[in-house]
Design a protein around this motif. Structure first.
Motif, mmCIF file in Angstrom:
data_model
loop_
_atom_site.group_PDB
_atom_site.id
_atom_site.type_symbol
_atom_site.label_atom_id
_atom_site.label_comp_id
_atom_site.label_asym_id
_atom_site.label_seq_id
_atom_site.Cartn_x
_atom_site.Cartn_y
_atom_site.Cartn_z
ATOM 1 N N GLY A 275 12.773 -7.009 8.658
ATOM 2 C CA GLY A 275 12.628 -7.824 7.461
ATOM 3 C C GLY A 275 13.960 -8.266 6.878
ATOM 4 O O GLY A 275 14.017 -8.847 5.798
ATOM 5 N N ASP A 276 15.052 -7.983 7.583
ATOM 6 C CA ASP A 276 16.375 -8.403 7.102
ATOM 7 C C ASP A 276 16.730 -9.772 7.657
ATOM 8 O O ASP A 276 16.015 -10.314 8.495
ATOM 9 C CB ASP A 276 17.439 -7.392 7.544
ATOM 10 C CG ASP A 276 17.233 -6.043 6.893
ATOM 11 O OD1 ASP A 276 16.662 -6.017 5.778
ATOM 12 O OD2 ASP A 276 17.609 -5.025 7.506
ATOM 13 N N GLU A 277 17.852 -10.299 7.182
ATOM 14 C CA GLU A 277 18.312 -11.595 7.676
ATOM 15 C C GLU A 277 19.523 -11.415 8.572
ATOM 16 O O GLU A 277 20.356 -10.537 8.328
ATOM 17 C CB GLU A 277 18.676 -12.504 6.499
ATOM 18 C CG GLU A 277 17.438 -13.043 5.808
ATOM 19 C CD GLU A 277 17.770 -13.910 4.607
ATOM 20 O OE1 GLU A 277 18.976 -14.067 4.297
ATOM 21 O OE2 GLU A 277 16.824 -14.403 3.992
ATOM 22 N N VAL A 278 19.618 -12.289 9.574
ATOM 23 C CA VAL A 278 20.811 -12.296 10.418
ATOM 24 C C VAL A 278 21.925 -12.926 9.586
ATOM 25 O O VAL A 278 21.721 -13.944 8.929
ATOM 26 C CB VAL A 278 20.571 -13.110 11.700
ATOM 27 C CG1 VAL A 278 21.871 -13.313 12.475
ATOM 28 C CG2 VAL A 278 19.523 -12.431 12.570
ATOM 29 N N VAL A 279 23.087 -12.276 9.577
ATOM 30 C CA VAL A 279 24.222 -12.809 8.829
ATOM 31 C C VAL A 279 25.115 -13.572 9.798
ATOM 32 O O VAL A 279 25.432 -13.073 10.877
ATOM 33 C CB VAL A 279 25.023 -11.652 8.182
ATOM 34 C CG1 VAL A 279 26.210 -12.203 7.389
ATOM 35 C CG2 VAL A 279 24.117 -10.822 7.298
#
Ligand code: ADP
Ligand code: MG
Length: 504
Positions: free
Chosen positions: A267-271
């Motif tokens: 559920g995280d975003e790719v940085v």
């Protein structure tokens, strides 16, 4: 460009890859100085005041790179721009004495092209036949955004083998001409990325633009990778820097795909970040985040006028362009009746394709010449960067060998033994055959005699054969082959044994 296929998804994500390739141009001297371009010399020997950025020096464009850039543009169906501009890309690093790199930025010499790769399956222009019973061969077009000219930087050497903990600087590479070739984000797997790189390298070598030797650092790749759900907008990408072997490109992309999929599944975003790949661990890690990205303060280099290329310049280069890998492949299919995948493999290197054609002139059996190359020669060349020129084999000796096997004077097995000698130390296959007593037994009377003896001394096997156990024929054949020291043609032996068994 092409839609994802179910079987190309990774954990439900479509993999999106765009590659930036830096390739050293095959020139005698540097992009803006007369210092020689050479590899393996003593540090700081191939330098000129321009490369050292001594005060008051001015860059002068090496004329020969213009032709090389045009060649690449033509070979990749690109637009060759009438006007291109050299800019200054400003950053500080010890191996960059000027404090800026001269590079094309907004107006590159080459833009909007493409090349085609062969992929095992997927959507694309269907062109092919089936590969030996396996997957469908499909050509997939990969867009080339641009190819721009720039100079390489020097090299910082941090290793302690120089008996110092200081960082040393070698400026032999400073100012070496490069083309940076940037692809569209059209690649959908690590395997496609690798196929694209191999195709690009083959083209560069065919047209003499670059030797593209990865071990010498002449062909380096940065891989941009992102994931998305099929049909969604492009995801945030990361860029893996400085991959210098095909195996590392594939391993790095696969590792990064795995990492990003885990991030997204959590559920995280790719940085957006610049990544490094560590071959020892097989993992990618963040080098720097894009938000702290350098601001290169690009501006047109006031010391250099825009590069102008005329239609006549382009036509002159076009007239000199050799046959390209795709054209050669198509000609091999038409002229020698080879399969598309065999023709693709044979034309991957210009020298190998030439070797095939030279041998075929001598022994006019293209299919068997091709088969021997695809099986035995490719095995000798291995996975590395060995070329056909590194073998002791000549088209003459190779054609003579294939002819001996085709005529039945050598069995395939003995042919392979002689091949090994030719590849390693050269020689005349006929002489080696005589010397080693390898000429095959073609005397059918002799084979018949042996076959009868074998039948007589193996009554159990003969009974089994009669009862319908076909496998014992292989055993009986083996006995005949043994008695003839492997010098009888297996097809003859089989035929004679079957006849003798039926006659009893
Ligand atoms: P930069 O100069 O920051 O590296 P570019 O616009 O020159 O940016 O793009 C570099 C490469 O990144 C190109 O090969 C392009 O195809 C690729 N690329 C752009 N967007 C994506 C994305 N979302 N996923 C994967 N690759 C991408
Ligand atoms: Mg980039």
């Amino acid at each position: 460009m092409s839609e994802a296929r179910e079987d190309q998804l990774y954990m439900g994500y479509e993999v999106v890859i765009g590659l930036e390739v830096h390739t050293h141009l095959r020139t005698q001297s540097k992009l803006f100085s007369p210092a020689p371009v050479a590899y393996g010399d003593e540090p700081n020997h191939n330098t000129h005041p321009v490369d050292l950025a001594l005060p008051g020096v001015l860059p002068v464009l090496n004329r020969s790179v213009i032709e090389l850039a045009i060649r690449l543009g033509l070979a990749t169906h690109s637009t060759i721009n009438e006007r291109s501009v050299f800019s200054r890309k400003n950053y500080f690093y010890p191996d960059l004495p000027k404090g800026y790199q001269i590079s094309q930025f907004e107006e590159p010499t080459v833009s909007d092209g493409w090349l085609e790769i062969e992929v095992a399956s997927g959507k694309g222009k269907k062109k092919g036949k089936k590969k030996g019973g396996g997957a469908e061969v499909v050509q997939k077009r990969i867009g080339i955004t641009r190819a721009h000219l720039e100079e390489d930087a020097g090299k910082s050497i941090h290793d302690a083998t120089h008996a110092t903990t200081d960082t040393l600087v070698d400026l032999n590479r400073a100012g070496v001409p490069l083309l940076e070739i940037v692809s569209e984000p059209d690649l959908r797997s690590a395997a496609e990325a690798s196929a694209y790189l191999k195709k690009l390298r083959a083209i560069l070598r065919y047209i003499g633009v670059s030797d593209a030797d990865m071990e010498k650092g002449q062909f380096r790749c940065d891989a941009n990778v992102s994931l998305r759900r099929p049909g969604a907008e492009l995801g945030t990408r990361t860029e893996i820097k400085n991959l210098n072997s095909f195996a590392f490109v594939e391993a790095a992309i696969n590792a990064e795909v795995e990492r990003q999929a885990e991030v997204l599944d959590d559920g995280d975003e790719v940085v957006q970040a610049t990544m490094a790949f560590d071959p020892a661990t097989g993992h990618t890690s963040v080098m720097r985040l894009k938000e702290n990205a350098d601001d290169y303060r690009y501006f047109d280099d006031p010391d250099l006028v825009p590069l102008m290329i005329s239609e006549a310049d382009i036509e002159a280069v076009q007239a000199q362009l050799p046959e390209l890998p795709d054209d050669k492949r198509d000609r091999f299919v038409a002229e020698y009746a080879l399969s598309e995948s065999d023709a693709t493999t044979l034309t991957q290197s210009r020298a190998l394709a030439q070797f095939f054609e030279d041998a075929t002139v001598i022994h006019a059996q293209p299919k068997s010449v091709a088969n021997w190359i695809l099986r035995d020669v490719l095995q000798s060349l291995g996975e590395g960067d060995r070329s056909i020129e590194d073998l002791a084999l000549t088209p003459e000796s190779f054609a003579a060998l294939v002819a001996l096997v085709d005529s039945g004077r050598l069995t395939a097995k003995s042919g392979r033994e002689i091949y090994g000698v030719l590849a390693e130390s050269g020689g005349d296959p006929e002489a080696i055959m005589a010397e080693r007593g390898l000429e095959s037994v073609q005397d059918t009377g002799l084979i018949e005699g042996v076959a009868r003896e074998v039948i007589a001394s193996n009554p159990d096997s003969v009974d089994k054969y009669r009862e319908g156990d076909g496998k014992v024929l292989n055993f009986l054949m083996g006995q005949v082959m043994k008695a003839t020291q492997g010098k009888a043609n297996p097809a003859d032996v089989k035929q004679i044994l079957e006849r003798e068994l039926a006659a009893q």
